[in-house]
Design a protein around this motif. Structure first.
Motif, mmCIF file in Angstrom:
data_model
loop_
_atom_site.group_PDB
_atom_site.id
_atom_site.type_symbol
_atom_site.label_atom_id
_atom_site.label_comp_id
_atom_site.label_asym_id
_atom_site.label_seq_id
_atom_site.Cartn_x
_atom_site.Cartn_y
_atom_site.Cartn_z
ATOM 1 N N HIS A 52 0.471 -1.315 0.011
ATOM 2 C CA HIS A 52 0.090 -0.323 0.055
ATOM 3 C C HIS A 52 0.799 1.453 0.268
ATOM 4 C CE1 HIS A 52 -3.806 2.698 0.587
ATOM 5 N NE2 HIS A 52 -2.045 3.244 1.845
ATOM 6 N N THR A 53 1.994 1.384 0.732
ATOM 7 C CA THR A 53 3.176 2.383 0.737
ATOM 8 C C THR A 53 4.478 2.248 -0.227
ATOM 9 O OG1 THR A 53 4.430 1.504 2.901
ATOM 10 C CG2 THR A 53 2.470 3.036 3.133
ATOM 11 N N LYS A 54 3.974 1.430 -1.061
ATOM 12 C CA LYS A 54 5.220 1.219 -1.979
ATOM 13 C C LYS A 54 6.128 1.230 -1.780
ATOM 14 C CE LYS A 54 2.587 4.034 -5.535
ATOM 15 N NZ LYS A 54 0.843 3.836 -4.881
ATOM 16 N N SER A 55 6.161 -0.014 -0.372
ATOM 17 C CA SER A 55 7.878 0.078 0.134
ATOM 18 C C SER A 55 8.420 0.840 1.106
ATOM 19 C CB SER A 55 8.599 -0.712 -0.848
ATOM 20 O OG SER A 55 8.155 -2.067 -1.226
ATOM 21 N N ASN A 56 7.580 1.807 1.262
ATOM 22 C CA ASN A 56 7.793 3.404 1.995
ATOM 23 C C ASN A 56 7.944 2.813 3.360
ATOM 24 O OD1 ASN A 56 8.307 5.803 3.506
ATOM 25 N ND2 ASN A 56 8.195 7.250 1.786
ATOM 26 N N GLN A 57 8.893 2.351 3.697
ATOM 27 C CA GLN A 57 9.287 2.257 5.575
ATOM 28 C C GLN A 57 8.699 3.010 6.491
ATOM 29 O OE1 GLN A 57 13.069 0.233 6.082
ATOM 30 N NE2 GLN A 57 12.604 -1.058 4.600
ATOM 31 N N SER A 58 8.566 4.414 5.880
ATOM 32 C CA SER A 58 8.795 5.660 6.683
ATOM 33 C C SER A 58 6.982 5.680 7.258
ATOM 34 C CB SER A 58 9.654 6.750 6.789
ATOM 35 O OG SER A 58 10.832 6.898 7.188
ATOM 36 N N LYS A 59 6.425 5.199 6.054
ATOM 37 C CA LYS A 59 5.017 5.212 5.469
ATOM 38 C C LYS A 59 4.262 4.218 6.456
ATOM 39 C CE LYS A 59 4.829 8.938 2.078
ATOM 40 N NZ LYS A 59 3.852 8.895 0.466
ATOM 41 N N ALA A 60 4.931 2.948 6.202
ATOM 42 C CA ALA A 60 4.469 1.671 6.665
ATOM 43 C C ALA A 60 4.532 1.823 8.052
ATOM 44 C CB ALA A 60 4.954 0.596 5.772
ATOM 45 N N ALA A 61 5.363 2.376 8.822
ATOM 46 C CA ALA A 61 6.012 2.126 10.517
ATOM 47 C C ALA A 61 4.666 3.195 11.033
ATOM 48 C CB ALA A 61 7.089 2.343 10.806
ATOM 49 N N LYS A 62 4.455 4.400 10.342
ATOM 50 C CA LYS A 62 3.567 5.237 10.965
ATOM 51 C C LYS A 62 2.285 4.443 11.270
ATOM 52 C CE LYS A 62 1.377 10.494 10.739
ATOM 53 N NZ LYS A 62 2.529 11.285 9.995
ATOM 54 N N MET A 63 2.164 4.022 9.360
ATOM 55 C CA MET A 63 0.558 3.846 8.916
ATOM 56 C C MET A 63 0.183 2.792 10.889
ATOM 57 S SD MET A 63 -0.426 2.081 5.863
ATOM 58 C CE MET A 63 -2.395 2.060 5.125
ATOM 59 N N LEU A 64 1.235 1.263 10.358
ATOM 60 C CA LEU A 64 0.950 0.632 11.826
ATOM 61 C C LEU A 64 1.728 1.015 13.421
ATOM 62 C CD1 LEU A 64 3.292 -1.522 9.729
ATOM 63 C CD2 LEU A 64 0.820 -2.818 10.310
ATOM 64 N N GLY A 65 2.069 2.214 12.887
ATOM 65 C CA GLY A 65 2.419 2.630 15.397
ATOM 66 C C GLY A 65 3.016 1.426 15.653
ATOM 67 N N LEU A 66 4.085 1.999 14.982
ATOM 68 C CA LEU A 66 5.824 1.047 14.341
ATOM 69 C C LEU A 66 6.598 2.149 14.804
ATOM 70 C CD1 LEU A 66 5.354 -2.359 13.055
ATOM 71 C CD2 LEU A 66 4.442 -1.413 15.969
ATOM 72 N N SER A 67 7.721 2.113 15.351
ATOM 73 C CA SER A 67 8.710 2.783 15.184
ATOM 74 C C SER A 67 9.538 2.115 13.450
ATOM 75 C CB SER A 67 10.216 3.143 15.612
ATOM 76 O OG SER A 67 10.832 1.078 16.105
ATOM 77 N N ARG A 68 10.171 2.762 13.035
ATOM 78 C CA ARG A 68 10.982 2.341 11.563
ATOM 79 C C ARG A 68 11.751 1.114 12.292
ATOM 80 N NH1 ARG A 68 14.535 5.654 8.613
ATOM 81 N NH2 ARG A 68 15.041 3.541 7.582
ATOM 82 N N GLY A 69 12.022 1.036 13.562
ATOM 83 C CA GLY A 69 13.971 0.196 13.339
ATOM 84 C C GLY A 69 12.927 -0.772 14.163
ATOM 85 N N THR A 70 11.698 -1.206 13.902
ATOM 86 C CA THR A 70 10.211 -1.987 15.130
ATOM 87 C C THR A 70 10.686 -2.931 13.870
ATOM 88 O OG1 THR A 70 9.735 -1.073 17.189
ATOM 89 C CG2 THR A 70 9.034 -3.286 16.235
ATOM 90 N N LEU A 71 9.518 -2.209 12.748
ATOM 91 C CA LEU A 71 9.205 -2.147 11.555
ATOM 92 C C LEU A 71 10.543 -3.153 10.662
ATOM 93 C CD1 LEU A 71 7.519 -2.940 8.979
ATOM 94 C CD2 LEU A 71 7.811 -0.317 8.716
ATOM 95 N N ARG A 72 11.408 -2.034 10.308
ATOM 96 C CA ARG A 72 13.222 -3.107 9.964
ATOM 97 C C ARG A 72 13.117 -4.597 10.617
ATOM 98 N NH1 ARG A 72 15.369 -0.399 6.248
ATOM 99 N NH2 ARG A 72 17.456 -1.817 6.924
ATOM 100 N N LYS A 73 13.039 -4.981 12.345
ATOM 101 C CA LYS A 73 12.707 -6.192 12.526
ATOM 102 C C LYS A 73 12.132 -6.797 12.766
ATOM 103 C CE LYS A 73 15.582 -4.052 17.085
ATOM 104 N NZ LYS A 73 15.082 -3.922 17.989
ATOM 105 N N LYS A 74 10.841 -6.514 12.153
ATOM 106 C CA LYS A 74 9.891 -7.136 12.135
ATOM 107 C C LYS A 74 9.952 -7.356 10.743
ATOM 108 C CE LYS A 74 6.102 -5.978 15.385
ATOM 109 N NZ LYS A 74 6.419 -7.145 16.012
ATOM 110 N N LEU A 75 10.760 -7.034 10.042
ATOM 111 C CA LEU A 75 10.777 -7.519 8.268
ATOM 112 C C LEU A 75 11.824 -8.237 8.016
ATOM 113 C CD1 LEU A 75 10.430 -4.034 6.551
ATOM 114 C CD2 LEU A 75 8.570 -5.709 6.875
ATOM 115 N N ALA A 76 13.004 -8.339 8.784
ATOM 116 C CA ALA A 76 13.940 -9.255 8.986
ATOM 117 C C ALA A 76 13.682 -10.556 9.344
ATOM 118 C CB ALA A 76 14.797 -8.849 9.377
#
Length: 82
Positions: A52-76
């Protein structure tokens, strides 16, 4: 009139999926059900939001209510490194 699966609230879809899962256990014990359900739901959630965010991690993290670091850990964790 019954609703199609797509028209049912997510909570009802999850409840039906769990009922189906339990009916297939055939007497087997269930262990770590919470972790199993979270992993089954979290990966497609992350994939959908990233799409939905076209792989924009900052937008994805905001949408999910996560920090970008937490999102990156989950992606890994789910090997979704983009």
């Amino acid at each position: 009139m019954s609703l199609s699966n797509a028209e049912q609230p997510l909570c009802q879809q999850v409840a039906q999926a769990l009922e189906s899962y339990f009916s297939q256990l055939d007497g087997e014990d269930v262990v770590d059900l919470h972790a199993f359900v979270i992993s089954e739901v979290e990966k497609p959630l992350l994939e959908a939001v990233l799409n939905h965010t076209k792989s924009n991690q900052s937008k994805a993290a905001k949408m999910l209510g996560l920090s970008r670091g937490t999102l990156r850990k989950k992606l890994a964790t789910y090997q979704l490194d983009i």
